[in-house]
Design a protein around this motif. Sequence first.
Motif, PDB file in Angstrom:
ATOM      1  N   ASP A 157     -14.669  11.697  24.221  1.00  0.00           N
ATOM      2  CA  ASP A 157     -15.071  11.980  25.310  1.00  0.00           C
ATOM      3  C   ASP A 157     -13.994  12.998  25.970  1.00  0.00           C
ATOM      4  O   ASP A 157     -14.371  13.376  27.202  1.00  0.00           O
ATOM      5  N   GLY A 158     -13.027  13.323  25.231  1.00  0.00           N
ATOM      6  CA  GLY A 158     -12.094  14.396  25.856  1.00  0.00           C
ATOM      7  C   GLY A 158     -11.210  13.691  26.915  1.00  0.00           C
ATOM      8  O   GLY A 158     -10.314  14.550  27.215  1.00  0.00           O
ATOM      9  N   ASP A 159     -10.958  12.522  26.997  1.00  0.00           N
ATOM     10  CA  ASP A 159      -9.970  11.759  27.990  1.00  0.00           C
ATOM     11  C   ASP A 159      -8.752  11.624  27.174  1.00  0.00           C
ATOM     12  O   ASP A 159      -8.567  10.484  26.473  1.00  0.00           O
ATOM     13  N   LEU A 160      -7.840  12.721  26.863  1.00  0.00           N
ATOM     14  CA  LEU A 160      -6.597  12.708  26.181  1.00  0.00           C
ATOM     15  C   LEU A 160      -5.765  11.393  26.680  1.00  0.00           C
ATOM     16  O   LEU A 160      -4.985  10.867  25.843  1.00  0.00           O
ATOM     17  N   ILE A 161      -5.492  11.381  27.807  1.00  0.00           N
ATOM     18  CA  ILE A 161      -4.507  10.594  28.597  1.00  0.00           C
ATOM     19  C   ILE A 161      -4.997   9.263  28.240  1.00  0.00           C
ATOM     20  O   ILE A 161      -4.253   8.357  28.061  1.00  0.00           O
ATOM     21  N   TYR A 162      -6.313   8.685  28.372  1.00  0.00           N
ATOM     22  CA  TYR A 162      -6.632   7.314  28.237  1.00  0.00           C
ATOM     23  C   TYR A 162      -6.493   6.957  26.931  1.00  0.00           C
ATOM     24  O   TYR A 162      -5.849   5.891  26.381  1.00  0.00           O
ATOM     25  N   TRP A 163      -7.061   7.573  25.682  1.00  0.00           N
ATOM     26  CA  TRP A 163      -7.006   7.173  24.543  1.00  0.00           C
ATOM     27  C   TRP A 163      -5.503   7.474  23.652  1.00  0.00           C
ATOM     28  O   TRP A 163      -5.119   6.654  22.981  1.00  0.00           O
ATOM     29  N   SER A 164      -4.643   8.121  24.144  1.00  0.00           N
ATOM     30  CA  SER A 164      -3.355   8.461  23.988  1.00  0.00           C
ATOM     31  C   SER A 164      -2.489   7.237  24.175  1.00  0.00           C
ATOM     32  O   SER A 164      -1.478   6.682  23.858  1.00  0.00           O
ATOM     33  N   GLU A 168     -22.112  12.181  18.447  1.00  0.00           N
ATOM     34  CA  GLU A 168     -23.199  12.247  18.974  1.00  0.00           C
ATOM     35  C   GLU A 168     -23.683  10.851  19.325  1.00  0.00           C
ATOM     36  O   GLU A 168     -24.028  10.362  20.661  1.00  0.00           O
ATOM     37  N   TRP A 169     -23.661   9.987  18.270  1.00  0.00           N
ATOM     38  CA  TRP A 169     -24.064   8.641  18.564  1.00  0.00           C
ATOM     39  C   TRP A 169     -23.027   7.862  19.383  1.00  0.00           C
ATOM     40  O   TRP A 169     -23.452   6.845  19.996  1.00  0.00           O
ATOM     41  N   GLU A 170     -21.799   8.038  19.319  1.00  0.00           N
ATOM     42  CA  GLU A 170     -20.668   7.603  20.116  1.00  0.00           C
ATOM     43  C   GLU A 170     -20.991   7.728  21.604  1.00  0.00           C
ATOM     44  O   GLU A 170     -20.705   6.669  22.448  1.00  0.00           O
ATOM     45  N   ALA A 171     -21.741   8.655  21.885  1.00  0.00           N
ATOM     46  CA  ALA A 171     -21.894   8.736  23.247  1.00  0.00           C
ATOM     47  C   ALA A 171     -23.342   7.923  23.678  1.00  0.00           C
ATOM     48  O   ALA A 171     -23.483   8.002  25.150  1.00  0.00           O
ATOM     49  N   ASN A 172     -23.811   7.666  22.808  1.00  0.00           N
ATOM     50  CA  ASN A 172     -25.157   6.935  23.248  1.00  0.00           C
ATOM     51  C   ASN A 172     -24.883   5.215  22.879  1.00  0.00           C
ATOM     52  O   ASN A 172     -25.907   4.761  23.335  1.00  0.00           O
ATOM     53  N   PHE A 225     -17.149  -1.539  13.526  1.00  0.00           N
ATOM     54  CA  PHE A 225     -17.173   0.063  12.912  1.00  0.00           C
ATOM     55  C   PHE A 225     -17.193   1.104  13.824  1.00  0.00           C
ATOM     56  O   PHE A 225     -17.727   2.084  13.573  1.00  0.00           O
ATOM     57  N   ARG A 226     -16.528   0.974  15.087  1.00  0.00           N
ATOM     58  CA  ARG A 226     -16.677   2.266  15.954  1.00  0.00           C
ATOM     59  C   ARG A 226     -15.139   2.538  16.204  1.00  0.00           C
ATOM     60  O   ARG A 226     -14.301   1.563  16.757  1.00  0.00           O
ATOM     61  N   ASP A 240     -17.491   2.281  28.634  1.00  0.00           N
ATOM     62  CA  ASP A 240     -18.228   3.560  28.619  1.00  0.00           C
ATOM     63  C   ASP A 240     -17.571   4.727  27.810  1.00  0.00           C
ATOM     64  O   ASP A 240     -17.653   5.969  27.927  1.00  0.00           O
ATOM     65  N   LYS A 241     -16.226   4.304  27.306  1.00  0.00           N
ATOM     66  CA  LYS A 241     -15.244   5.012  26.853  1.00  0.00           C
ATOM     67  C   LYS A 241     -15.449   5.357  25.126  1.00  0.00           C
ATOM     68  O   LYS A 241     -15.957   4.561  24.730  1.00  0.00           O
ATOM     69  N   SER A 242     -15.340   6.648  24.750  1.00  0.00           N
ATOM     70  CA  SER A 242     -15.233   6.799  23.303  1.00  0.00           C
ATOM     71  C   SER A 242     -14.266   7.988  23.083  1.00  0.00           C
ATOM     72  O   SER A 242     -13.902   8.694  23.871  1.00  0.00           O
TER      73      SER A 242
END
Length: 458
Positions: free
Chosen positions: A366-373, A8-12, A20-21, A361-363
């Motif tokens: 956020d469900g973006d598997l391609i970006y984070w992988s 929740e906080w990562e989205a804000n 530490f993120r 704006d990425k976390s």
Amino acid sequence: MKAALEPEWEANFEPNSYGFRPGRSCHDAIKQIKNSIQNKAKFVLDADIAKCFDRINHLALLQKLNIKGKVRQQIKAWLKAGVIDQRVFATTSEGTPQGGVISPLLANIALHGLENRLIEYAITIDLIDNRGCQQGRKEKIKSLTFIRYADDFVALHKDLAVVQRCREIISEWLKDIGLELKPEKTRLTHTLNPELSEDGVAGFDFLGFHIQQFAAGKHRSNRSPENRILGFNTRITPTKKASKIHQQKIGKVISEGKHISQTELIFSLNPIIRGWSNYYRHSDASGVGEFPRQDNLTYLKLRRWVIRRCDSSKKGHNKYWRKMDGRNWVFATRENDSAILLLLHCEVNSSSTDYVKVKSDKSPYDGDLIYWSSRLGKHPEMPLQKAILLKKQKGKCNWCEMYFREHDVLEVDHIIPKSKGGKSKMDNLQLLHRHCHDEKTASDGKLRSDKTKRGHIE
């Protein structure tokens, strides 16, 4: 509790908070600093919060969490639990428990909002462009950069008065959560001109890096995106303190290893050299000769270690330094027919321009598997094999050389087909779009051979 609160906080959280993120690092913060000063020398407020973890106001933190019920009760209980130091119990009326799993997240929540407060101020800045016109809201916000890593932060702007006002705003904002700036670690400096700095020293240290700009001639100067000569170079290097501590660690291992074998000494030194070099590979350490300097200092320490064992510099040199793997005079040995070499700092290529900063704006949630992988080489929702291949290929399809997108269908392909003897090893695997995989398989001749086999059977 952390797993429940963090998404929740990562989205804000604010875009320029890096400490530490998940998915963010020191190198992201340093890259953002370089981006902000790449084309213009600026004034810098380099500051630190005094005893940040020890003085956060509990009531202000709980109000900012804005939760009720058992979650609030549990967090409050942790904050009020007290600490035991040398068998002596002390109550905790303020601050977050250091060492606790959730403490870094709580500290980030407490400091959340500081960047937004400075953005509100940036909108009111009197900013005139080259034509004498007042610049717009977007340009004003972009002109002021605030970067925070836990309790360390910097604020950058081309106008001294703006940076001075930022210091006042930050001090006022911190009072509301029971914090204040640490005077001895707060300074106002300039990235290029030492005469414009409070202490007469240009540049500043941040997260173990020294960031400074140097005047340069026409042919050595950095250039703007419009190819305009800027008249200075921006350099990011290890701090003198970090270099000194690194050599002290190496010296301690060597001095304490008087009676161990060369193999054991190499195994003890390599992790230290590898870790330090990898941390500074996203800097200009090689360009300013810092990596060769570290290798030279390490050699002098090893030379003394050898002389103590052999009572002769020449005899020891020929015994412990060898010509191996196409390299001359490497501190190495052989054991069980395998070479064991001491790593060199120079083996790591360093550059402050190659690193790709995380998108603001990425976390990871956020469900973006391609970006984070592609960035991290792992994601809990992405098969490990595909995640590793995504990072290896930097998010690109090896067939069409286009970047993978979020909803693309990805398939693992054998570079050398199994029908031609290819193995299912990582160095023979690649990740392709489904349609690219079909094209590649057709070009391999596998589809034609399969059709031929089926026709022959029929």
